[in-house]
Design an enzyme around this catalytic site. Structure first.
Site, PDB file in Angstrom:
ATOM      1  CG  HIS A  11      -1.895  -1.047   1.376  1.00 51.34           C
ATOM      2  ND1 HIS A  11      -1.784  -2.061   2.291  1.00 51.34           N
ATOM      3  CD2 HIS A  11      -3.053  -1.272   0.703  1.00 51.34           C
ATOM      4  CE1 HIS A  11      -2.835  -2.864   2.191  1.00 51.34           C
ATOM      5  NE2 HIS A  11      -3.614  -2.420   1.237  1.00 51.34           N
ATOM      6  CG  ASP A 132      -5.954  -6.849  -5.412  1.00 50.68           C
ATOM      7  OD1 ASP A 132      -6.426  -7.855  -4.872  1.00 50.68           O
ATOM      8  OD2 ASP A 132      -5.148  -6.081  -4.840  1.00 50.68           O
ATOM      9  CG  MET A 169       4.638  -7.048   0.483  1.00 49.35           C
ATOM     10  SD  MET A 169       5.247  -5.435   0.937  1.00 49.35           S
ATOM     11  CE  MET A 169       6.996  -5.816   1.045  1.00 49.35           C
TER      12      MET A 169
HETATM   13  P1  AMP Z   1      -6.687  -3.495  -0.359  1.00 48.35           P
HETATM   14  O1  AMP Z   1      -6.455  -2.769   0.918  1.00 48.35           O
HETATM   15  O2  AMP Z   1      -6.289  -4.930  -0.318  1.00 48.35           O
HETATM   16  O3  AMP Z   1      -8.080  -3.279  -0.903  1.00 48.35           O
HETATM   17  O4  AMP Z   1      -5.704  -2.831  -1.423  1.00 48.35           O
HETATM   18  C1  AMP Z   1      -5.731  -1.461  -1.687  1.00 48.35           C
HETATM   19  C2  AMP Z   1      -4.910  -1.214  -2.942  1.00 48.35           C
HETATM   20  O5  AMP Z   1      -3.566  -1.599  -2.692  1.00 48.35           O
HETATM   21  C3  AMP Z   1      -5.398  -2.026  -4.141  1.00 48.35           C
HETATM   22  O6  AMP Z   1      -5.320  -1.224  -5.305  1.00 48.35           O
HETATM   23  C4  AMP Z   1      -4.406  -3.169  -4.191  1.00 48.35           C
HETATM   24  O7  AMP Z   1      -4.241  -3.721  -5.474  1.00 48.35           O
HETATM   25  C5  AMP Z   1      -3.139  -2.472  -3.726  1.00 48.35           C
HETATM   26  N1  AMP Z   1      -2.175  -3.439  -3.212  1.00 48.35           N
HETATM   27  C6  AMP Z   1      -2.366  -4.379  -2.256  1.00 48.35           C
HETATM   28  N2  AMP Z   1      -1.262  -5.124  -2.102  1.00 48.35           N
HETATM   29  C7  AMP Z   1      -0.339  -4.646  -2.971  1.00 48.35           C
HETATM   30  C8  AMP Z   1       1.000  -5.001  -3.302  1.00 48.35           C
HETATM   31  N3  AMP Z   1       1.640  -6.021  -2.717  1.00 48.35           N
HETATM   32  N4  AMP Z   1       1.636  -4.288  -4.266  1.00 48.35           N
HETATM   33  C9  AMP Z   1       0.991  -3.264  -4.903  1.00 48.35           C
HETATM   34  N5  AMP Z   1      -0.267  -2.897  -4.636  1.00 48.35           N
HETATM   35  C10 AMP Z   1      -0.937  -3.576  -3.695  1.00 48.35           C
END
Ligand code: AMP
Length: 281
Positions: A11, A132, A169
């Protein structure tokens, strides 16, 4: 930038990129109930608000938005779920039979909440992780299909951040036992080795074999057209290898991009990338 909190360096990499643009950055933290299925981990999803706020402050965001359910779903959760079910989603969110098959309603819930977050915050740019990938593609299509609503909003793609050993991650990685953490490396390794295949079908078989050998329960391990996420039989256009697999109750997803192959240069689609020649067999 929409998030569900439990923030990690992945993030943070998106936030840094946004902050570096020099424009004021708003990060939302909301564990969105409409994107979880009835038997999924909504209640168990990690919530680390104090640490998240400290991280975001240190990164220099202009504001953090932590809405309550009523702020995003004033009509109530049941009515919102119904609204999500009736959303007109782009084909990339309904036809590939990837997340759309394994998590019915998930991408609709994401589209609903992200659309409302955009309505409320009116961003000019929105940062999404390639981690994602089907979600990212779906949001790109949703925004492109409704310019009257979203104006000139641009979706900014951000590369997947990985642990040093290759694991992508994820907020859910904290639930892996020591043994599962070791097994989890099968995802990134399978994706890497898929590069060496001559055809998508061979790559898929190779990925499935590796995942099964490491004891993962495979939901999908596929190579798809990078734009439509539909089947492809060649590497001549950009493709994406995508995996979803479970270790016990922890569901992991990961993917990598394969650049388009130039069939006139070498029989091996990615020989130039890896510095080796035509494969045999
Ligand atoms: P989430 O909190 O899981 O909904 O993720 C929020 C944003 O962070 C989304 O756009 C995810 O694709 C991105 N994200 C989560 N993990 C990663 C990662 N390891 N590398 C890059 N972006 C990420």
């Amino acid at each position: 930038m929409p998030t569900m909190g439990a923030l990690h360096d992945g993030h943070a990499s998106l936030v840094r990129r946004a902050v570096e643009s020099g424009k004021p950055v708003v990060v939302s933290i909301f564990v969105n109930p409409t994107q979880f299925g009835p038997h999924e981990d909504f209640d168990k999803y990690p919530r680390t608000l104090d640490a998240d706020l400290a991280m975001l402050e240190a990164l220099g965001v202009a504001a953090t938005y932590c809405p309550a359910v009523e702020d995003l779903y004033p009509e109530g959760l049941e009515a919102s779920r119904e609204t999500a079910r009736n959303l007109a989603l782009p084909a990339v969110a309904t036809t590939p039979l990837l997340e759309d098959r394994c998590r019915p309603g998930h991408l609709a819930g994401v589209a609903l909440v992200v659309g409302r977050l955009f309505d409320q915050t009116r961003p000019r740019f929105a940062y999404f992780g390639e981690k994602d990938y089907q979600q990212l593609r779906s949001m790109e299509e949703c925004v492109a299909a409704d310019r009257a609503r979203f104006g000139d909003l641009e979706i900014v793609r951000c590369a997947t951040l990985r642990e040093r050993d290759g694991l992508a991650m994820s907020s859910r990685n904290r639930y892996l036992s020591t043994e599962q953490r070791a097994q989890s490396l099968a995802l990134s390794r399978a994706l890497q080795s898929a590069h060496m295949s001559f055809r998508p079908a061979d790559a898929e078989q190779m990925m499935r074999d590796q995942l099964a050998q490491s004891g993962l329960e495979i939901e999908y391990a596929v190579v798809r057209d990078a734009t439509t996420l539909l089947d492809t039989t060649t590497f001549n256009a950009p493709t994406r290898a995508l995996i979803a697999a479970k270790l016990g109750s922890v569901r992991l997803i990961d993917n990598v991009a394969f650049p388009a192959r130039d069939p006139t240069r070498s029989k091996c689609p990615f020989a130039a990338l890896f510095g080796f020649g035509t494969p045999t067999g």
